[in-house]
Scaffold this motif. Structure first.
Motif, PDB file in Angstrom:
ATOM      1  N   THR B 163       0.535  -0.631   0.094  1.00  8.57           N
ATOM      2  CA  THR B 163      -0.235  -0.010  -0.233  1.00  8.57           C
ATOM      3  C   THR B 163       0.958   1.009   0.388  1.00  8.57           C
ATOM      4  OG1 THR B 163      -2.009  -1.686   1.220  1.00  8.57           O
ATOM      5  CG2 THR B 163      -2.540   1.208   1.137  1.00  8.57           C
ATOM      6  N   VAL B 164       2.093   0.710   1.094  1.00  8.76           N
ATOM      7  CA  VAL B 164       2.947   2.550   0.475  1.00  8.76           C
ATOM      8  C   VAL B 164       3.157   2.129  -0.804  1.00  8.76           C
ATOM      9  CG1 VAL B 164       4.834   3.352   1.291  1.00  8.76           C
ATOM     10  CG2 VAL B 164       3.580   2.465   2.807  1.00  8.76           C
ATOM     11  N   ALA B 165       3.821   1.452  -1.313  1.00 10.40           N
ATOM     12  CA  ALA B 165       3.869   1.590  -2.680  1.00 10.40           C
ATOM     13  C   ALA B 165       3.463   1.976  -3.887  1.00 10.40           C
ATOM     14  CB  ALA B 165       4.621  -0.200  -3.498  1.00 10.40           C
ATOM     15  N   LEU B 166       1.371   1.804  -3.651  1.00  6.04           N
ATOM     16  CA  LEU B 166       0.362   1.994  -4.250  1.00  6.04           C
ATOM     17  C   LEU B 166       0.308   3.285  -3.695  1.00  6.04           C
ATOM     18  CD1 LEU B 166      -2.017   1.354  -5.559  1.00  6.04           C
ATOM     19  CD2 LEU B 166      -2.938   0.626  -3.695  1.00  6.04           C
ATOM     20  N   VAL B 167       0.531   3.788  -2.805  1.00  3.30           N
ATOM     21  CA  VAL B 167       0.130   5.537  -2.276  1.00  3.30           C
ATOM     22  C   VAL B 167       1.511   6.534  -3.253  1.00  3.30           C
ATOM     23  CG1 VAL B 167       0.784   7.131  -0.845  1.00  3.30           C
ATOM     24  CG2 VAL B 167      -0.461   5.362  -0.257  1.00  3.30           C
ATOM     25  N   ALA B 168       2.615   5.846  -3.248  1.00  3.83           N
ATOM     26  CA  ALA B 168       3.877   6.675  -3.753  1.00  3.83           C
ATOM     27  C   ALA B 168       3.031   6.525  -5.281  1.00  3.83           C
ATOM     28  CB  ALA B 168       4.502   5.489  -4.211  1.00  3.83           C
ATOM     29  N   SER B 169       2.921   5.039  -6.409  1.00  2.00           N
ATOM     30  CA  SER B 169       1.992   4.992  -7.581  1.00  2.00           C
ATOM     31  C   SER B 169       1.072   5.853  -7.436  1.00  2.00           C
ATOM     32  CB  SER B 169       2.402   3.630  -8.170  1.00  2.00           C
ATOM     33  OG  SER B 169       2.011   4.053  -9.438  1.00  2.00           O
ATOM     34  N   LEU B 170       0.668   6.782  -6.943  1.00  2.00           N
ATOM     35  CA  LEU B 170      -0.743   7.370  -7.056  1.00  2.00           C
ATOM     36  C   LEU B 170      -0.856   9.015  -6.953  1.00  2.00           C
ATOM     37  CD1 LEU B 170      -3.331   4.899  -6.252  1.00  2.00           C
ATOM     38  CD2 LEU B 170      -3.000   5.622  -8.656  1.00  2.00           C
ATOM     39  N   CYS B 171       0.537   8.814  -5.827  1.00  2.00           N
ATOM     40  CA  CYS B 171       0.112  10.568  -4.732  1.00  2.00           C
ATOM     41  C   CYS B 171       2.029  10.573  -5.298  1.00  2.00           C
ATOM     42  CB  CYS B 171      -0.193  10.299  -3.821  1.00  2.00           C
ATOM     43  SG  CYS B 171      -1.868   9.567  -3.499  1.00  2.00           S
ATOM     44  N   GLY B 172       2.165  10.294  -5.818  1.00  2.00           N
ATOM     45  CA  GLY B 172       4.257  10.252  -5.029  1.00  2.00           C
ATOM     46  C   GLY B 172       4.891   9.891  -4.641  1.00  2.00           C
ATOM     47  N   ASP B 173       6.198   9.406  -4.595  1.00  2.00           N
ATOM     48  CA  ASP B 173       6.698   9.248  -3.917  1.00  2.00           C
ATOM     49  C   ASP B 173       7.039  10.341  -2.068  1.00  2.00           C
ATOM     50  OD1 ASP B 173       8.633   6.927  -4.067  1.00  2.00           O
ATOM     51  OD2 ASP B 173      10.094   8.320  -2.642  1.00  2.00           O
ATOM     52  N   GLU B 174       6.927  11.168  -2.353  1.00  2.00           N
ATOM     53  CA  GLU B 174       7.249  12.199  -0.986  1.00  2.00           C
ATOM     54  C   GLU B 174       5.795  12.265  -0.098  1.00  2.00           C
ATOM     55  OE1 GLU B 174       7.901  16.898  -0.569  1.00  2.00           O
ATOM     56  OE2 GLU B 174       8.532  16.241  -2.024  1.00  2.00           O
ATOM     57  N   THR B 175       4.552  11.955  -0.678  1.00  2.00           N
ATOM     58  CA  THR B 175       3.581  11.976  -0.118  1.00  2.00           C
ATOM     59  C   THR B 175       4.318  10.547   0.671  1.00  2.00           C
ATOM     60  OG1 THR B 175       2.341  12.959  -1.877  1.00  2.00           O
ATOM     61  CG2 THR B 175       1.094  12.126   0.255  1.00  2.00           C
ATOM     62  N   ALA B 176       3.735   9.478   0.133  1.00  2.00           N
ATOM     63  CA  ALA B 176       3.824   8.318   0.571  1.00  2.00           C
ATOM     64  C   ALA B 176       5.507   8.160   1.416  1.00  2.00           C
ATOM     65  CB  ALA B 176       4.027   7.423  -0.637  1.00  2.00           C
ATOM     66  N   MET B 177       6.218   8.373   1.668  1.00  2.00           N
ATOM     67  CA  MET B 177       7.823   8.352   2.387  1.00  2.00           C
ATOM     68  C   MET B 177       6.770   9.492   3.457  1.00  2.00           C
ATOM     69  SD  MET B 177       8.550   6.114   1.821  1.00  2.00           S
ATOM     70  CE  MET B 177      10.073   5.791   2.847  1.00  2.00           C
ATOM     71  N   GLU B 178       5.703  10.358   3.449  1.00  2.00           N
ATOM     72  CA  GLU B 178       5.641  11.117   4.501  1.00  2.00           C
ATOM     73  C   GLU B 178       4.708  10.722   5.376  1.00  2.00           C
ATOM     74  OE1 GLU B 178       6.644  13.758   6.411  1.00  2.00           O
ATOM     75  OE2 GLU B 178       4.713  14.528   7.626  1.00  2.00           O
ATOM     76  N   LEU B 179       4.318  10.036   4.706  1.00  2.00           N
ATOM     77  CA  LEU B 179       2.675   9.296   5.195  1.00  2.00           C
ATOM     78  C   LEU B 179       3.646   7.191   6.223  1.00  2.00           C
ATOM     79  CD1 LEU B 179      -0.450   8.006   4.939  1.00  2.00           C
ATOM     80  CD2 LEU B 179      -0.049   6.583   3.496  1.00  2.00           C
ATOM     81  N   ALA B 180       4.501   7.558   5.856  1.00  2.00           N
ATOM     82  CA  ALA B 180       5.085   5.955   6.115  1.00  2.00           C
ATOM     83  C   ALA B 180       5.500   7.200   7.483  1.00  2.00           C
ATOM     84  CB  ALA B 180       5.955   5.304   5.459  1.00  2.00           C
ATOM     85  N   ARG B 181       6.260   7.554   7.716  1.00  2.00           N
ATOM     86  CA  ARG B 181       6.843   8.831   8.581  1.00  2.00           C
ATOM     87  C   ARG B 181       5.989   9.176   9.853  1.00  2.00           C
ATOM     88  NH1 ARG B 181      10.291  11.021   4.820  1.00  2.00           N
ATOM     89  NH2 ARG B 181       9.081  12.365   4.599  1.00  2.00           N
ATOM     90  N   THR B 182       4.988   9.310   9.731  1.00  2.00           N
ATOM     91  CA  THR B 182       3.217   9.890   9.983  1.00  2.00           C
ATOM     92  C   THR B 182       3.215   8.835  11.356  1.00  2.00           C
ATOM     93  OG1 THR B 182       2.658  11.212   8.424  1.00  2.00           O
ATOM     94  CG2 THR B 182       1.098  10.722  10.069  1.00  2.00           C
ATOM     95  N   LEU B 183       3.526   7.491  10.609  1.00  2.00           N
ATOM     96  CA  LEU B 183       2.739   6.028  11.146  1.00  2.00           C
ATOM     97  C   LEU B 183       3.821   4.816  11.287  1.00  2.00           C
ATOM     98  CD1 LEU B 183      -0.244   6.377   8.925  1.00  2.00           C
ATOM     99  CD2 LEU B 183       0.424   3.144   8.680  1.00  2.00           C
ATOM    100  N   GLU B 184       4.863   5.880  11.710  1.00  2.00           N
ATOM    101  CA  GLU B 184       6.112   5.466  12.344  1.00  2.00           C
ATOM    102  C   GLU B 184       6.744   3.637  12.105  1.00  2.00           C
ATOM    103  OE1 GLU B 184       7.040   6.282  15.938  1.00  2.00           O
ATOM    104  OE2 GLU B 184       6.238   8.036  16.536  1.00  2.00           O
ATOM    105  N   LEU B 185       5.929   3.885  10.614  1.00  2.00           N
ATOM    106  CA  LEU B 185       6.038   2.551  10.083  1.00  2.00           C
ATOM    107  C   LEU B 185       7.398   2.889   8.799  1.00  2.00           C
ATOM    108  CD1 LEU B 185       4.791   0.299   8.430  1.00  2.00           C
ATOM    109  CD2 LEU B 185       4.400   0.983   6.448  1.00  2.00           C
ATOM    110  N   GLU B 186       8.555   1.483   8.491  1.00  2.00           N
ATOM    111  CA  GLU B 186       9.298   1.389   7.822  1.00  2.00           C
ATOM    112  C   GLU B 186       9.508   0.006   7.201  1.00  2.00           C
ATOM    113  OE1 GLU B 186      13.519   1.623  10.196  1.00  2.00           O
ATOM    114  OE2 GLU B 186      12.371   0.237  11.437  1.00  2.00           O
ATOM    115  N   PRO B 187       9.052   0.638   5.790  1.00  2.00           N
ATOM    116  CA  PRO B 187       8.072  -0.346   4.984  1.00  2.00           C
ATOM    117  C   PRO B 187       9.828  -0.602   3.760  1.00  2.00           C
ATOM    118  CG  PRO B 187       7.957   2.131   4.104  1.00  2.00           C
ATOM    119  CD  PRO B 187       8.030   2.536   5.546  1.00  2.00           C
ATOM    120  N   ASN B 188       9.574  -1.725   3.493  1.00  2.00           N
ATOM    121  CA  ASN B 188       9.859  -2.553   3.186  1.00  2.00           C
ATOM    122  C   ASN B 188       9.938  -2.009   1.119  1.00  2.00           C
ATOM    123  OD1 ASN B 188      11.363  -4.157   0.558  1.00  2.00           O
ATOM    124  ND2 ASN B 188       9.948  -5.853   1.818  1.00  2.00           N
ATOM    125  N   ARG B 189      10.564  -1.472   0.409  1.00  2.00           N
ATOM    126  CA  ARG B 189      10.453  -0.930  -0.429  1.00  2.00           C
ATOM    127  C   ARG B 189      10.589  -1.175  -1.855  1.00  2.00           C
ATOM    128  NH1 ARG B 189       9.854   5.377  -1.397  1.00  2.00           N
ATOM    129  NH2 ARG B 189       8.059   4.590  -2.031  1.00  2.00           N
TER     130      ARG B 189
END
Lengths: 199, 199
Positions: B163-189
């Motif tokens: 889902t992080v990758a999907l957000v990056a694809s739909l909304c851009g990488d910056e939005t996805a990584m800021e979202l992950a930081r908000t969730l304190e999530l370290e995604p496997n990218r």
């Protein structure tokens, strides 16, 4: 006999704060039985929109072995709700273990349940959380904090890591790691490794 | 205008399969609106116990931009439910993007929605999943697979990474990584890094 886990929900709880730990503990159905505890029997809406059903109300909730309190937008109001905090303090004090994810620790703190304990919370919200309970020894760098019968985690996804550690503590490391493999989860197993600590 | 996300639930869905992606997409409320789609208007019980409320029934569900199908124990029966599969095929075919977590891909596959696509699933369940849809190009080593308008992830926690990758694809990488930081999530990218692939 399985341990009774009570997850306290409220309007504006953070969906993953509650559902991450419930996934992990609920996957060990022979060891943990989960009840969702809400203000009334009506469904409770998460900050993200989806609604969870309530199994038992605050007023009717029996004493649990493990209490878990999620964070979320709703905590901003609840820290000033003295009826809620009084109930939480009395009810959760009777549990064997009290835990929180993210800003759930603001509620535990405001209810006095962390007095004299070390604890942590969401790192972006930590200044606000500390204001709610200045008598707590807040840790600004911790993925989660285990201090005797209080377990508190950092923001949202950190609840998954804390719960893996909690399962390891209660059921053994082998069970916890097999659980993580079943979930295809790579947990952060070091509570001091906190990539989201304020620099 | 926000994209309509429909999450298909059923008796015995896996809690985190649904709630992980809903947490991520629901946190971007200005970009995604989530509806939980169930067999009836009654709450739906997860494999882990907790029940989710249903926003709209299969029969009444409008066409969605993004369809997400979780896995869970309930998939074992649903792959033989021809009414469900016929509905899923027709309804989901109209979506812009169809995704699944874990054994949700067995349902997409059995419904014919992955014909001619590459896909993946829970690694421990992969042999069973492959039997449901032998015409799919199943990948035994992938954290998730993006193939045109079909996104499928590996087991349970892999849904967060997808889902992080999907957000990056739909909304851009910056939005996805800021979202992950908000969730304190370290995604496997890296979709090819799959620690749970059968060796």
């Amino acid at each position: 006999m399985s341990q009774q886990v009570a997850v306290v929900v409220f309007d504006g709880f953070e969906l993953l704060d509650a559902c991450g730990p419930m996934e992990l503990l609920g996957a060990l159905a022979d060891q943990f039985a989960i009840a969702v505890v809400g203000p009334t029997t009506a469904p409770v809406r998460s900050t993200q929109g989806p609604r969870l059903c309530v199994d038992t109300t605050y007023a009717d909730a029996p004493v649990a072995d493990i209490v878990l309190v999620p964070g979320g937008r709703g905590t901003r109001e609840l820290v000033d709700d003295h009826d809620f905090l009084a109930w939480l303090r009395t009810w959760a004090s009777a549990a064997t273990l009290v835990s929180s994810v993210c800003t759930g620790s603001a509620l535990l703190g405001a209810a006095g349940l962390l007095d004299g304990y070390r604890a942590t919370s969401n790192k972006r919200a930590l200044a606000w959380v500390m204001e709610q309970a200045p008598q707590v020894r807040w840790e600004a760098q911790a993925r989660w904090v285990e201090d005797r019968d209080r377990w508190t985690s950092s923001g949202i996804a950190a609840g998954l890591d804390m719960t893996v550690a909690l399962v390891a503590s209660l059921c053994g490391d082998e069970t916890a790691m097999e659980l993580a493999r079943t979930l295809e989860l790579e947990p952060n197993r070091d509570p001091t490794r906190d990539p989201f600590a304020a620099s």
